[in-house]
Enzyme design. Structure first.
Site, PDB file in Angstrom:
ATOM      1  N   GLY A  32      -1.937 -13.172  10.042  1.00  0.00           N
ATOM      2  CA  GLY A  32      -3.366 -13.384   9.925  1.00  0.00           C
ATOM      3  C   GLY A  32      -2.894 -15.213  10.114  1.00  0.00           C
ATOM      4  O   GLY A  32      -2.020 -15.151  10.310  1.00  0.00           O
ATOM      5  N   TRP A  62       2.022  -4.615  11.005  1.00  0.00           N
ATOM      6  CA  TRP A  62       1.484  -5.123  10.422  1.00  0.00           C
ATOM      7  C   TRP A  62       2.954  -5.897   9.621  1.00  0.00           C
ATOM      8  O   TRP A  62       3.904  -5.791   8.956  1.00  0.00           O
ATOM      9  CB  TRP A  62       0.990  -4.563   8.935  1.00  0.00           C
ATOM     10  CG  TRP A  62       0.467  -3.782   8.240  1.00  0.00           C
ATOM     11  CD1 TRP A  62       1.025  -2.321   8.578  1.00  0.00           C
ATOM     12  CD2 TRP A  62       0.992  -3.345   6.790  1.00  0.00           C
ATOM     13  NE1 TRP A  62       1.201  -1.642   7.960  1.00  0.00           N
ATOM     14  CE2 TRP A  62       1.398  -2.025   6.555  1.00  0.00           C
ATOM     15  CE3 TRP A  62       0.984  -5.055   5.867  1.00  0.00           C
ATOM     16  CZ2 TRP A  62       1.761  -1.854   5.117  1.00  0.00           C
ATOM     17  CZ3 TRP A  62       2.053  -4.591   5.229  1.00  0.00           C
ATOM     18  CH2 TRP A  62       2.097  -3.003   4.272  1.00  0.00           C
ATOM     19  N   TYR A  68     -11.216  -3.971   3.241  1.00  0.00           N
ATOM     20  CA  TYR A  68     -10.852  -5.211   2.853  1.00  0.00           C
ATOM     21  C   TYR A  68     -12.029  -6.274   2.615  1.00  0.00           C
ATOM     22  O   TYR A  68     -12.796  -6.361   3.497  1.00  0.00           O
ATOM     23  CB  TYR A  68     -10.046  -6.193   4.211  1.00  0.00           C
ATOM     24  CG  TYR A  68      -9.105  -5.628   4.756  1.00  0.00           C
ATOM     25  CD1 TYR A  68      -8.107  -4.707   4.019  1.00  0.00           C
ATOM     26  CD2 TYR A  68      -9.034  -5.931   6.438  1.00  0.00           C
ATOM     27  CE1 TYR A  68      -7.217  -4.156   4.829  1.00  0.00           C
ATOM     28  CE2 TYR A  68      -7.577  -5.218   6.867  1.00  0.00           C
ATOM     29  CZ  TYR A  68      -7.074  -4.168   6.473  1.00  0.00           C
ATOM     30  OH  TYR A  68      -5.793  -4.144   7.053  1.00  0.00           O
ATOM     31  N   GLN A  96      -0.457   2.203  12.352  1.00  0.00           N
ATOM     32  CA  GLN A  96      -0.018   0.845  12.348  1.00  0.00           C
ATOM     33  C   GLN A  96       0.922   1.126  10.807  1.00  0.00           C
ATOM     34  O   GLN A  96       0.047   0.929   9.733  1.00  0.00           O
ATOM     35  CB  GLN A  96      -1.532   0.083  11.805  1.00  0.00           C
ATOM     36  CG  GLN A  96      -1.764  -1.246  11.831  1.00  0.00           C
ATOM     37  CD  GLN A  96      -3.157  -2.152  11.457  1.00  0.00           C
ATOM     38  OE1 GLN A  96      -3.417  -2.727  10.560  1.00  0.00           O
ATOM     39  NE2 GLN A  96      -3.838  -1.589  12.237  1.00  0.00           N
ATOM     40  N   GLN A 132      -9.887 -15.623   0.481  1.00  0.00           N
ATOM     41  CA  GLN A 132      -8.493 -15.745   0.432  1.00  0.00           C
ATOM     42  C   GLN A 132      -8.954 -17.987   0.840  1.00  0.00           C
ATOM     43  O   GLN A 132      -9.263 -18.983   0.052  1.00  0.00           O
ATOM     44  CB  GLN A 132      -7.225 -16.235   0.784  1.00  0.00           C
ATOM     45  CG  GLN A 132      -6.601 -14.956  -0.160  1.00  0.00           C
ATOM     46  CD  GLN A 132      -4.868 -15.347   0.295  1.00  0.00           C
ATOM     47  OE1 GLN A 132      -4.941 -15.269   1.644  1.00  0.00           O
ATOM     48  NE2 GLN A 132      -4.049 -14.518  -0.288  1.00  0.00           N
ATOM     49  N   PRO A 186       4.519  -8.631  10.111  1.00  0.00           N
ATOM     50  CA  PRO A 186       6.068  -9.891  10.871  1.00  0.00           C
ATOM     51  C   PRO A 186       6.827  -9.789   9.928  1.00  0.00           C
ATOM     52  O   PRO A 186       7.643 -10.385  10.535  1.00  0.00           O
ATOM     53  CB  PRO A 186       5.308  -9.242  12.080  1.00  0.00           C
ATOM     54  CG  PRO A 186       4.027  -9.767  12.070  1.00  0.00           C
ATOM     55  CD  PRO A 186       3.517  -9.286  10.495  1.00  0.00           C
TER      56      PRO A 186
END
Length: 336
Positions: free
Chosen positions: A285, A205, A54, A177, A27, A207
């Site tokens: 992120g 992850w 990723y 996770q 991105q 949140p």
């Protein structure tokens, strides 16, 4: 920045952990990604989470470049293995001994380090005996290529079985996770109690629910250009944002809670997951340095009990609590 122990281990990690899913290598440009990592370091973040899948390994390479020159002992670097990578051949995914042993070497090379602090099984592999998987992880640890082992999105029963084998092999399986936020609370019923019993904790992850809890999606309005939902039409997130106007309004009603605590909506969402004492870190992120600087402010925030009750009252039946959702979202077979 506050720090928390990872499970019952002696390892401390920053409770705001930088994650580069969907950003690095895809991105945002590499120079912006590097600026984001440096902003995280400046905010006191020492823990960084990535995965080989990723951007098909590019995210690990970008993170390695961004952390080059930093004192390795002052960092905690996490990565994962399971999803297809490379040419996505018949052995380029899963948790077989072959894939784990080959994948750790590739991850270390891309990250520019001799070891990772945490190596995680990115999903449960239904096609590999759990004994084979855990023995391979044990060998990775004994080779000094990983210090601790974790899993991601495993059910309570899978975690219990994995921990039993890890204990037999004397391997430190310390974390899970999962997805966890104000709306998605499916881990609270079974996964969290199991992990507490076994001495494991959560690195959560999403949140901010992939941007939903920032309040940028307004009821009755089109999704903002450039937003996650606009770029992911057809996904479950986009479909829910486009169809569930009640949820969007309830999220907007959280704004006064955030303002009363002098927090942004995103900071409230990140701080909320950290109120759970089984959560060691919230993965955050960023597509700009300003985002990570802002979200890091959620560290150390205490949300009063009355505010937590207000949040629950506002969200009501929009909250997902069914523990079976973890299994339903899991792949039934290897994706390669």
């Amino acid at each position: 920045m506050e720090f928390r122990y990872l499970g019952n281990s002696g390892l401390k990690i920053s409770e705001i952990t930088y994650g580069n899913w969907l950003t690095h290598g895809s991105q945002i440009e590499n120079d912006v990604a590097i600026e984001c990592v440096h902003a995280a370091l400046n905010a006191g973040i020492t823990s960084f989470d990535t995965a080989d899948v990723y951007a098909n390994t590019k995210a690990e390479s970008v993170l390695g470049m961004a952390l080059a020159g930093q004192r390795r002992e002052s960092l905690e670097i996490f990565t994962k293995v399971y999803w297809p990578t490379g040419p996505k051949g018949h052995n380029d995914c899963g948790l077989s001994r072959k894939h784990i042993v080959e994948s750790i070497d590739g991850s270390l090379a891309r990250l520019g380090t001799d070891y990772v602090d945490l190596y995680q099984a990115h999903r449960y592999d239904t096609e590999t005996p759990l004994e084979e998987t855990m023995l391979a992880f044990a060998d990775v640890v004994r080779a000094g290529k990983a210090l601790y082992i974790g899993v991601s999105e495993w059910t309570a029963d899978q975690i219990r079985a994995g921990k039993a084998l890890a204990d037999e092999l004397h391997v430190p399986l310390v974390s899970n996770q999962p997805r966890y936020n104000m709306i998605s609370r499916v881990i609270e019923g079974e996964v969290v109690p199991t992990c507490k019993e076994l001495g494991m904790s959560q690195i959560v992850w999403s949140p901010v629910a992939e941007g939903l809890l920032t309040g940028k999606y307004l009821p009755g309005h089109p999704v903002p250009i450039g937003s996650r939902a606009a770029s992911s039409v057809g996904t479950a997130l986009a479909q829910r944002i486009l169809s569930d106007q009640t949820l969007l309004q309830r999220v907007q009603d959280l704004r006064h809670v955030a303002e009363s605590l002098d927090l942004t909506m995103a900071e409230l969402a990140v701080a909320w997951v950290l109120q759970n004492d089984n959560v060691s870190a919230a993965l955050v992120g960023a597509s700009s340095p300003e985002q990570i600087t802002s979200n890091a402010k959620a560290s150390g925030v205490i949300i009063p009990p009355d505010a937590l009750m207000t949040i629950d009252s506002i969200l009501g039946d929009s909250i997902e609590r069914d523990p079976a959702m973890t299994a339903r979202r899991a792949p039934l077979s290897r994706p390669c």
